[in-house]
Write a protein that holds these residues in place. Structure first.
Motif, short mmCIF file in Angstrom:
data_model
loop_
_atom_site.label_atom_id
_atom_site.label_comp_id
_atom_site.label_asym_id
_atom_site.label_seq_id
_atom_site.Cartn_x
_atom_site.Cartn_y
_atom_site.Cartn_z
N CYS A 451 0.86 -1.19 0.00
CA CYS A 451 0.00 0.00 0.00
C CYS A 451 0.89 1.23 0.00
O CYS A 451 1.84 1.33 0.78
N ASP A 452 0.55 2.18 -0.87
CA ASP A 452 1.37 3.40 -0.99
C ASP A 452 1.27 4.31 0.23
O ASP A 452 2.04 5.27 0.35
N CYS A 500 -4.77 10.68 3.47
CA CYS A 500 -3.77 9.60 3.33
C CYS A 500 -4.02 8.50 4.37
O CYS A 500 -3.91 7.30 4.07
N VAL A 501 -4.34 8.91 5.60
CA VAL A 501 -4.62 7.94 6.67
C VAL A 501 -5.89 7.14 6.32
O VAL A 501 -5.93 5.92 6.53
N VAL A 502 -6.90 7.81 5.81
CA VAL A 502 -8.15 7.12 5.42
C VAL A 502 -7.85 6.03 4.39
O VAL A 502 -8.38 4.91 4.49
N GLU A 503 -6.98 6.33 3.43
CA GLU A 503 -6.62 5.31 2.42
C GLU A 503 -5.87 4.14 3.06
O GLU A 503 -6.08 2.98 2.70
N ALA A 504 -4.99 4.44 4.02
CA ALA A 504 -4.28 3.36 4.73
C ALA A 504 -5.26 2.51 5.52
O ALA A 504 -5.19 1.27 5.50
N TYR A 530 3.69 12.93 0.62
CA TYR A 530 2.58 12.02 0.93
C TYR A 530 2.81 11.37 2.29
O TYR A 530 3.96 11.13 2.68
N VAL A 531 1.71 11.08 3.00
CA VAL A 531 1.80 10.55 4.36
C VAL A 531 1.75 9.03 4.35
O VAL A 531 0.94 8.43 3.64
N LYS A 532 2.61 8.42 5.16
CA LYS A 532 2.64 6.96 5.30
C LYS A 532 2.52 6.57 6.77
O LYS A 532 3.13 7.20 7.64
N MET A 660 -3.58 7.69 -6.93
CA MET A 660 -2.64 7.59 -8.05
C MET A 660 -1.40 8.47 -7.85
O MET A 660 -0.56 8.57 -8.74
N SER A 661 -1.31 9.12 -6.67
CA SER A 661 -0.19 10.05 -6.37
C SER A 661 -0.09 11.17 -7.40
O SER A 661 1.02 11.59 -7.77
#
Length: 701
Positions: A451-452, A500-504, A530-532, A660-661
């Motif tokens: 996961c990105d 970004c957190v929601v996507e994670a 971007y947040v990881k 898609m960044s």
């Protein structure tokens, strides 16, 4: 005064001189008197000034004491100078302790007299944290408290030792000291050491018997067993009650579990009308305690139809269609019900087909083989530390972060092609804290993730002292560091970070993984801004519809159900998302204090106070994510995480471009240019070496 008279009519020259002299003498006398008077005034003023200075000093000391004691004052609503302070220190974390969740209490019960019971109950009710227990839990605590006695001078608690018990003073007097300084005395009815029944923590003060002392005490395992067993039994009981409902009989356990999470406990006194005949119905009730009389109006008189008791339910038709109540239901004595109204039910279960998921499809997804990261050729012996090039740590290895479970160091390869973040944890420390399973699970999760928005694991290694996890290096630094630098984020930055957190979350929850440790310290920025998500030490796999009962997380970010030991699931991640949004926009979390038990008390009170500069959309999403009942939280209702994405706070977010960044990250303006470690706090080198450990728990690491 002597007078002179001239012999002739015109005054002589001598007379004039004499007159002037006499006048000057009178002026000098007047001046002398004025000076003496002024000296007296000055002395009085000096005395008053000294007195005022002493009083001012006393007041300043008092203000400082009050400030230290109540540093977590609520925000005023208007004065900009009194906006909430930005959080300046890293949040503490609490690791899950593997106390057996199914253990039974085998200790002998100590009988208490009525006066002893009364003292214990009063002590519990006046305690910030314990007062949140319900009547049944308090009764169980009273029943299971053990007795212990200490002689004058004996230590009950030693500062710096690990705590396992809480105490209530039955009789006698104790003195509390910190670093040799007296803090206060404890007498009958005082509670101390209560944090230790929640989790393993170091004692912050010494408590010593001043006189002969009689104490009531309880160990953590006993408390955990009380709360956990009661929560499990109550949940099983409610599940059984729901399964007898004709309307809900086709729902599966996952759906019924969601309904329980959305229900509220309500109490009624004798003769209270719960449902009125002829009124519009919109609530479903289950009776937990007491009896309810059902009556119907027949020719102007109330005729009793039936009597309902524990486990009976009424009003279920109101959940799925517009109905008027066909009878009156009133409490016959004190009654406790669990209830859910139509609006909440419709958010929880899609009424049109009463089916939340396809169980078989969900199980297939959960059991599908994970795609592993491409096989890596990275070898441990090829890694070399990156060194600081300037400053007071010049020549030392770069440390990116330090936590309770190890250090993260910046590494590169011999050919200097790529940077890596290497997490190093002492094996002896892992065993001492009983975190072996968590470390193995963290490695398993990170190895499987593609996961990105989650940091990648490139390799895992071990030796006799440490385990090492070599991960993707995120050169933009921690969100925590950036937040500390600027105080609080603009809304556009907060929206982007949260998205970004929601996507994670969406990725993890689809794979049945709860994260459970969201906070700015665990969010990293890559070079594109971007947040990881990093650090999966508290993550856990969970089957939908099930609960877990561990006490784990960061106090300021813990959901109420974790603190109450009611059993928790994926909903805790949505609670922490609301807390994160608040902290990103304000600079500190909504529930904070230097004392964890005060944090927990505030979380259980659930009062969110917003500074005036927050937008309505921000307040809306925070309040919906931080609903006390987990089944009512945004993200945990029937549409799942889609409801979070569709909230108006994210109206400017193009979710497809984010995935898609393809978005220009607003966080880029927070990232400094310079050496690869410029966006990180600097830490001195760790000169100590961990002890060797040979138990073999890391055989498969």
């Amino acid at each position: 005064m002597q007078t002179f008279t001239c012999l002739n009519d015109a005054p002589c020259e001598l007379c004039g001189v004499l007159i002037s002299f006499v006048a000057m003498e009178k002026q000098l006398e007047d001046l002398k008197q004025q000076l003496e008077k002024q000296c007296l005034i000055n002395k009085e003023l000096q005395r008053q000034n000294k007195e005022l200075e002493e009083r001012l000093k006393e007041k300043e000391n008092l203000v400082q004491q009050l400030h230290n004691q109540y540093h977590d004052l609520e925000f005023p609503s208007t004065d900009n100078e009194n906006e909430p302070e930005f959080r300046k220190s890293r949040a503490a974390v609490i690791a899950s302790e593997p106390i057996p969740e199914t253990s039974e209490i085998i200790r002998n019960r100590v009988k208490k007299t009525a006066s002893e019971t009364n003292l214990i109950v009063k002590a519990i009710q006046k305690n910030d944290f314990l007062s949140r227990l319900d009547d049944e839990q308090i009764a169980m605590m009273v029943d299971l408290l053990m007795t212990s006695k200490y002689k004058p001078g004996e230590e009950v608690i030693k500062e710096g030792s690990e705590g396992n018990s809480m105490y209530i003073v039955a009789a006698g007097e104790l003195v509390v000291t910190q670093a040799g300084r007296n803090l206060r005395n404890l007498t009958s009815g005082d509670v101390f050491g209560e944090l230790a029944i929640l989790y393993n923590c170091k004692r912050t003060a010494t408590v010593k018997a001043k006189t002969a002392v009689h104490l009531w005490c309880m160990e953590r395992q006993t408390y955990r067993t009380i709360i956990t067993n009661k929560s499990k039994k109550k949940r099983e009981q409610l599940m059984g009650f729901l399964k007898t409902s004709r309307t809900l009989k086709d729902l599966n356990d996952v759906q019924l579990s969601k309904i329980i999470d959305s229900m509220e406990e309500v109490k009624y006194q004798d003769k209270d009308v719960i449902v009125q005949e002829g009124a519009e119905g919109n609530t479903f009730y289950i009776i937990l305690k007491g009896e309810v009389l059902v009556t119907k109006n027949v020719n102007g008189h109330q005729k009793q139809i039936r009597r309902m008791g524990k486990g009976d339910h009424f009003g279920e038709q109101a959940l799925i269609r517009e109905v008027l109540r066909t009878a009156t239901c009133a409490a016959d004595g004190p009654v406790t019900c669990f209830s859910i109204d139509k609006e909440v039910f419709e958010e929880t279960i899609p009424v049109e087909h009463l089916e939340l998921f396809d169980d078989s499809r969900m199980m297939q997804e959960a059991q599908a083989p994970e795609k592993l990261n491409p096989s890596s050729t990275l070898r441990f012996k090829d890694l070399v530390p990156v060194l600081y090039q300037e400053g007071r740590f010049q020549g030392d290895p770069v440390t990116l972060g330090v936590g309770g479970f190890g250090r993260v160091e910046l590494m590169t390869t011999l050919n200097h092609g790529t940077y890596y973040a290497m997490k190093r944890v002492g094996k002896k420390h892992i065993v001492a804290k009983r975190q072996e399973e968590h470390m193995l699970f963290e490695k398993k999760i990170l190895k499987a993730i593609q996961c990105d928005f989650i940091v990648r694991l490139y390799g895992a290694f071990k030796d006799t002292r440490y385990i090492y996890m070599v991960m993707e290096f995120c050169g933009g630094g921690e969100i925590w560091t950036k937040l500390k630098e600027v105080g609080r984020f603009d809304e556009s930055i907060a929206v982007f970070c949260t998205a970004c957190v929601v996507e994670a979350y969406a990725y993890l929850h689809k794979k049945s993984i709860m994260y459970r440790d969201l906070k700015p310290e665990n969010l990293m920025l890559d070079v594109k801004g971007y947040v990881k998500l990093v650090d999966f030490g508290f993550a856990k796999e969970l089957v939908r519809g099930e609960k877990t009962y561990s006490f784990v997380g960061t106090p300021e970010y813990m959901a109420p159900e974790i603190i109450k030991n009611q059993g928790h699931d994926f909903a805790v991640d949505f609670w922490s998302l609301g807390i994160l949004i608040f902290e990103l926009l304000v600079g500190s979390p909504p529930f904070s204090s230097s004392e964890p038990q005060k944090i927990y008390a505030k979380i259980l009170d659930g009062v969110l106070k917003y500074p005036p500069y927050l937008s309505e959309a921000a307040k809306s999403i925070i309040s919906k994510l931080c609903r006390p009942r987990s089944g009512q939280r945004l993200g945990n209702t029937k549409n799942g995480i889609k409801d979070v994405r569709h909230h108006r706070w994210f109206s400017s977010m193009n979710w497809h471009k984010l995935r898609m960044s393809q978005l220009d990250a607003p966080t880029m303006r927070l990232i400094r240019k310079g050496p690869c470690y410029i966006n990180f706090d600097r830490f001195p080198q760790d000169q100590t070496k961990a002890e060797e450990e040979f138990s073999g728990w890391d055989r498969d690491f």
